[in-house]
Design an enzyme around this catalytic site. Sequence first.
Site, mmCIF file in Angstrom:
data_model
loop_
_atom_site.group_PDB
_atom_site.id
_atom_site.type_symbol
_atom_site.label_atom_id
_atom_site.label_comp_id
_atom_site.label_asym_id
_atom_site.label_seq_id
_atom_site.Cartn_x
_atom_site.Cartn_y
_atom_site.Cartn_z
ATOM 1 N N GLU A 1 -10.981 4.119 10.347
ATOM 2 C CA GLU A 1 -11.414 2.960 9.573
ATOM 3 C C GLU A 1 -10.788 1.692 10.147
ATOM 4 O OE1 GLU A 1 -12.378 4.879 5.224
ATOM 5 O OE2 GLU A 1 -10.481 3.823 5.423
ATOM 6 N N ARG B 1 -24.718 5.778 -3.114
ATOM 7 C CA ARG B 1 -24.054 6.814 -3.910
ATOM 8 C C ARG B 1 -24.602 6.732 -5.333
ATOM 9 N NH1 ARG B 1 -17.696 7.195 -2.051
ATOM 10 N NH2 ARG B 1 -18.033 6.738 0.170
ATOM 11 N N GLY C 1 -8.581 7.203 -1.625
ATOM 12 C CA GLY C 1 -9.587 7.040 -2.670
ATOM 13 C C GLY C 1 -9.549 5.654 -3.318
ATOM 14 N N ARG D 1 -11.039 14.259 7.818
ATOM 15 C CA ARG D 1 -11.942 15.161 7.090
ATOM 16 C C ARG D 1 -13.373 14.666 7.242
ATOM 17 N NH1 ARG D 1 -13.229 11.438 3.061
ATOM 18 N NH2 ARG D 1 -11.512 10.051 2.538
ATOM 19 N N LYS E 1 0.830 -1.210 0.000
ATOM 20 C CA LYS E 1 0.000 0.000 0.000
ATOM 21 C C LYS E 1 0.863 1.257 0.000
ATOM 22 C CE LYS E 1 -4.035 -0.581 2.586
ATOM 23 N NZ LYS E 1 -4.766 -0.844 3.864
HETATM 24 P P1 ADP Z 1 -14.806 8.318 1.886
HETATM 25 O O1 ADP Z 1 -13.772 7.648 2.730
HETATM 26 O O2 ADP Z 1 -15.344 9.583 2.439
HETATM 27 O O3 ADP Z 1 -15.816 7.392 1.368
HETATM 28 P P2 ADP Z 1 -13.510 8.264 -0.633
HETATM 29 O O4 ADP Z 1 -12.368 7.340 -0.400
HETATM 30 O O5 ADP Z 1 -14.655 7.820 -1.457
HETATM 31 O O6 ADP Z 1 -13.972 8.865 0.723
HETATM 32 O O7 ADP Z 1 -12.936 9.623 -1.213
HETATM 33 C C1 ADP Z 1 -13.704 10.807 -1.189
HETATM 34 C C2 ADP Z 1 -13.365 11.616 -2.379
HETATM 35 O O8 ADP Z 1 -12.020 12.032 -2.316
HETATM 36 C C3 ADP Z 1 -13.499 10.857 -3.670
HETATM 37 O O9 ADP Z 1 -13.937 11.771 -4.636
HETATM 38 C C4 ADP Z 1 -12.089 10.360 -3.932
HETATM 39 O O10 ADP Z 1 -11.899 10.142 -5.299
HETATM 40 C C5 ADP Z 1 -11.272 11.504 -3.383
HETATM 41 N N1 ADP Z 1 -9.981 11.129 -2.807
HETATM 42 C C6 ADP Z 1 -9.753 10.653 -1.581
HETATM 43 N N2 ADP Z 1 -8.442 10.480 -1.342
HETATM 44 C C7 ADP Z 1 -7.801 10.864 -2.464
HETATM 45 C C8 ADP Z 1 -6.429 10.950 -2.858
HETATM 46 N N3 ADP Z 1 -5.427 10.621 -2.053
HETATM 47 N N4 ADP Z 1 -6.166 11.375 -4.106
HETATM 48 C C9 ADP Z 1 -7.168 11.727 -4.917
HETATM 49 N N5 ADP Z 1 -8.460 11.699 -4.603
HETATM 50 C C10 ADP Z 1 -8.789 11.277 -3.402
HETATM 51 P P1 ADP Z 2 -7.823 4.274 1.072
HETATM 52 O O1 ADP Z 2 -6.827 5.162 1.767
HETATM 53 O O2 ADP Z 2 -7.689 4.270 -0.388
HETATM 54 O O3 ADP Z 2 -9.219 4.491 1.584
HETATM 55 P P2 ADP Z 2 -7.672 1.910 2.764
HETATM 56 O O4 ADP Z 2 -6.363 1.557 3.398
HETATM 57 O O5 ADP Z 2 -8.671 2.582 3.616
HETATM 58 O O6 ADP Z 2 -7.386 2.796 1.487
HETATM 59 O O7 ADP Z 2 -8.311 0.601 2.110
HETATM 60 C C1 ADP Z 2 -9.401 0.697 1.227
HETATM 61 C C2 ADP Z 2 -10.119 -0.647 1.131
HETATM 62 O O8 ADP Z 2 -9.217 -1.667 0.678
HETATM 63 C C3 ADP Z 2 -10.650 -1.188 2.447
HETATM 64 O O9 ADP Z 2 -11.921 -0.668 2.765
HETATM 65 C C4 ADP Z 2 -10.689 -2.676 2.183
HETATM 66 O O10 ADP Z 2 -11.819 -3.050 1.417
HETATM 67 C C5 ADP Z 2 -9.457 -2.888 1.338
HETATM 68 N N1 ADP Z 2 -8.307 -3.257 2.192
HETATM 69 C C6 ADP Z 2 -7.381 -2.409 2.662
HETATM 70 N N2 ADP Z 2 -6.476 -3.048 3.432
HETATM 71 C C7 ADP Z 2 -6.833 -4.348 3.453
HETATM 72 C C8 ADP Z 2 -6.275 -5.528 4.055
HETATM 73 N N3 ADP Z 2 -5.163 -5.494 4.782
HETATM 74 N N4 ADP Z 2 -6.906 -6.700 3.830
HETATM 75 C C9 ADP Z 2 -8.015 -6.763 3.066
HETATM 76 N N5 ADP Z 2 -8.575 -5.702 2.475
HETATM 77 C C10 ADP Z 2 -7.999 -4.491 2.653
HETATM 78 MG MG MG Z 3 -9.831 4.254 3.483
#
Ligand code: ADP
Ligand code: ADP
Ligand code: MG
Length: 450
Positions: A275, A338, A164, A292, A158
Amino acid sequence: MFRKILIANRGEIAVRIIRACRELGIRCTTVYSTADRDSLHAQIADEAVCIGPPATKDSYLNMNAIIQAAINSGAEAIHPGFGFLSENAEFAKLCEKNGIVFIGPSYKSIEILGDKAAAKETMSAAGVPVIPGSKGAVKSIDEAKKIAEECGYPVLVKASAGGGGRGIRRVDSPDDLESQIIAAQQEAKNFFGDDNVYIEKFLVNPHHVEIQIMADKMGNYIYLGERDCSMQRRNQKILEECPSPIISPELRQKMGEAAVTAAKECGYYNAGTIEFLVDENRDFYFMEMNTRIQVEHPITEEVTGFDIVKAQIETAADMPLDVTQKDIEIRGHAIECRINAENPNLDFRPSPGTINALYTPGGPGIRIDSAVYQGYTITPYYDSMISKLIVHASDRNEAINKMKWALSEFIVSGVDTNIDFQLEIIKRPEFISGNYDNGFLTRYMESRKK
Ligand code: ADP
Ligand code: ADP
Ligand code: MG
């Protein structure tokens, strides 16, 4: 209280923030790109300032243009919404330097939590359970191999700065680890300007359960229950519900307290979301903290009656929280779908275009947070989420029923949407029974193809 706020965002969240300002008697200025002249947020704000061309780097990510717009309009504070500059510590710092209040946590908290690898270290040290994996970012391939071996394959690589749903790669075998790490680092550098990556055990079909917290600057903290966001496509949430069908009151309290511990550890204030992944034993593990307001915040507002966006503004204005933990009660059940302008049958391809007819459902327990109107043209430049449909009812079955007919009533013509797809999902027996995990939608999409 502030007299004027600038909203550094677009779409439905900008509209949501405008409404909170109206309730608080605050004037609001929105910013917009040249592609967004006709957008709802630019139309309904008290003032709107054009900050640049369509490309986000020249408009919604253009820090100097936004700060200048705030200064010119006399705004005392900036609400960043989600996405864009909302988790950018440099921007929060720049606001402060210019005497403008950033409506969110301190830039120091954003810095600590924005580095996902380092954040896990901080949480682990504070006694919050974290997903097993590397301690911070991986420093060498040899170290990575050792950690992956300890976790057991598959593992995830990761991006420390990811978000996102982007910057996550699954590695199934040791043979692929090195090449995947190199590719992930390259990708992370391009997308997030930071090539740090970390390794995490891949949990098989866990549940995504997150806790909403709120804190003022005096050190008062509350948690506002959980949201189940296990309905995901490519690590992106598409439907959320509260309460989670798998969380007992005891587990809610345990996770809520862990979330507050996590927030306190970083001297956190304002709204935030911790989360967690929850496994089949109902053990929970910290994954990341979002510093946020979140897309799915309305379901929490519906079941608690607590206005999170209003509280963000109030606490940013140095006001104390007006409730304590014992005042927070989860009443009934809420679901959010959504609504995206995209075609689920063409691999969810975005569908820009003009909305020539729009009919939105209504009635008791129906809430629509939207950025569209009849005659509006959706441009191809930004996120395809155009609206959120939120229902609130006395229990889960009633909420599902309400969502069913609300989706059936919803008409958007002129562009493709995922409304029928959402309807398909909420009619699935797995969803109705509450027996679905993060892997459900991927498996369902596979079976649907056949
Ligand atoms: P939430 O956790 O609120 O569900 P999302 O992961 O769906 O949020 O992200 C919310 C919005 O921000 C989306 O439009 C997503 O594409 C954007 N977003 C979040 N993190 C990033 C990032 N690191 N770079 C670009 N866009 C991001
Ligand atoms: P983002 O910053 O893009 O929101 P997250 O770290 O929150 O990324 O992970 C986004 C999604 O990816 C999680 O909601 C889950 O579905 C999947 N995921 C992330 N980490 C793991 C893990 N260690 N094992 C299984 N699924 C994962
Ligand atoms: Mg996340």
